[in-house]
Write an enzyme that holds these catalytic residues in place. Structure first.
Site, short mmCIF file in Angstrom:
data_model
loop_
_atom_site.label_atom_id
_atom_site.label_comp_id
_atom_site.label_asym_id
_atom_site.label_seq_id
_atom_site.Cartn_x
_atom_site.Cartn_y
_atom_site.Cartn_z
CG ASP A 67 -0.18 -0.21 2.49
OD1 ASP A 67 1.39 -0.38 2.53
OD2 ASP A 67 -0.65 -0.67 3.04
CG ASN A 136 -9.63 -1.12 11.52
OD1 ASN A 136 -8.16 -1.70 10.94
ND2 ASN A 136 -9.21 -0.08 11.18
CG HIS A 138 -5.41 -2.21 9.03
ND1 HIS A 138 -6.25 -0.95 8.82
CD2 HIS A 138 -4.28 -1.79 8.75
CE1 HIS A 138 -5.04 0.08 8.97
NE2 HIS A 138 -3.55 -1.16 9.28
CD GLU A 143 -9.22 1.19 7.72
OE1 GLU A 143 -9.08 0.35 8.24
OE2 GLU A 143 -7.92 2.60 7.91
C1 GLP Z 1 -0.51 0.52 8.62
C2 GLP Z 1 -0.22 -0.31 7.32
C3 GLP Z 1 -0.05 -1.84 7.84
C4 GLP Z 1 0.34 -2.37 8.43
C5 GLP Z 1 -0.59 -1.36 9.92
C6 GLP Z 1 0.20 -2.17 11.41
O1 GLP Z 1 -1.65 0.87 8.60
N1 GLP Z 1 -1.26 0.03 5.95
O2 GLP Z 1 0.34 -2.43 6.59
O3 GLP Z 1 0.05 -3.71 9.47
O4 GLP Z 1 -0.58 -0.16 9.85
O5 GLP Z 1 0.63 -1.47 11.70
P1 GLP Z 1 2.36 -1.66 12.61
O6 GLP Z 1 3.25 -3.19 12.68
O7 GLP Z 1 2.81 -0.28 12.67
O8 GLP Z 1 1.20 -1.38 14.32
#
Ligand code: GLP
Length: 244
Positions: A67, A136, A138, A143
């Site tokens: 992404d 959440n 995702h 989402e």
């Molecule tokens: C972001 C990314 C996800 C990731 C998530 C969790 O929103 N788009 O791909 O898995 O955050 O991030 P973190 O590892 O910093 O908790």
């Protein structure tokens, strides 16, 4: 599906890097699906160390990131383009023309997202998809909602995600409201999926992914229907599971 629970995030990183290294040793021209966020950083550090020790060669590998935010430039300090350069690509020997990250600044986001899916297909599909998980549930930036979206698409970020990702920006106002994300279809078509989760703040998302209903309200729950998925968790992230 396999679930492994480790004592520390460092152990998860070593386990994940070992699985990615095994994939590359078995198939040097593997197509890797890569993730951002804080969770994979120790894994990327372990991969860099393996590369620097001469054990791991990325020269024939291809990567597709999950992404990117919409509306910030690729060299913005909070962009995922920049994150990948800083945390992985500038330290390994992956060929720049084999690196792919969704374009958050495309004039026609829908066309660019379609081309991204096509590029994955023409590269032969993703061999190993690395994932984190949002609070959440995702995956990528898919989402919670009423459906699983198949292809790469533009998403509106939820308030939970904006809040969670605010820590990387100066303020909540600066967090982009939209992103481009690989769809659930491409993630599910990956031959193997590796999901990493650390910390108690991810425990509810992990519980709903592994023990709740398979539902688009908790997008990661669909992974339970994937034929080859491995969850690597620390004790905190696994703390609400009734069995593992
Ligand atoms: C972001 C990314 C996800 C990731 C998530 C969790 O929103 N788009 O791909 O898995 O955050 O991030 P973190 O590892 O910093 O908790």
């Amino acid at each position: 599906m396999q679930t492994h629970v480790f004592q520390t995030a460092q152990q998860i990183a070593k386990a994940a890097a070992t699985l990615i290294a095994a994939q590359l040793l078995r198939k040097p021209d593997s197509v890797l699906g890569l993730a951002t966020g804080s969770t994979p950083i120790p894994t990327y550090q372990a991969l860099i160390a393996m590369h620097q020790s001469g054990m791991l060669d990325f020269s024939r590998a291809t990567s597709f990131n999950l992404d990117e935010y919409v509306g910030i430039s690729p060299d913005h300090v909070c962009s995922y383009h920049r994150y990948m350069q800083d945390n992985l690509f500038s330290h390994i020997n992956m060929s720049p023309d084999r690196i792919h990250i969704p374009d958050g600044n495309a004039a026609d986001v829908a066309a660019s997202a379609k081309a991204y899916d096509a590029a994955i297909l023409s590269a032969g599909g993703i061999d190993l998809q690395l994932l984190g998980i949002g609070h959440n549930g995702h995956i990528g930036f898919n989402e919670p909602g009423h459906e699983f979206v198949y292809g790469c698409h533009q998403v509106q970020l939820s308030e939970t995600t904006i809040k969670a990702n605010q820590r990387f920006f100066d303020s909540a106002q600066d967090v982009p409201r939209f992103a481009v994300s690989l769809g659930i279809g491409s993630i599910m078509q990956s031959r193997q999926v590796l999901l990493l989760a650390t910390g108690e703040d991810k425990a509810e998302a992990v519980r709903m992914a592994l023990e709740g209903d398979v539902s688009p309200q908790w997008q990661a729950s669909i992974l339970r229907t994937h034929p080859d998925v491995i969850f690597l968790l620390d004790k905190g992230a696994a703390s609400r599971l009734t069995h593992w």
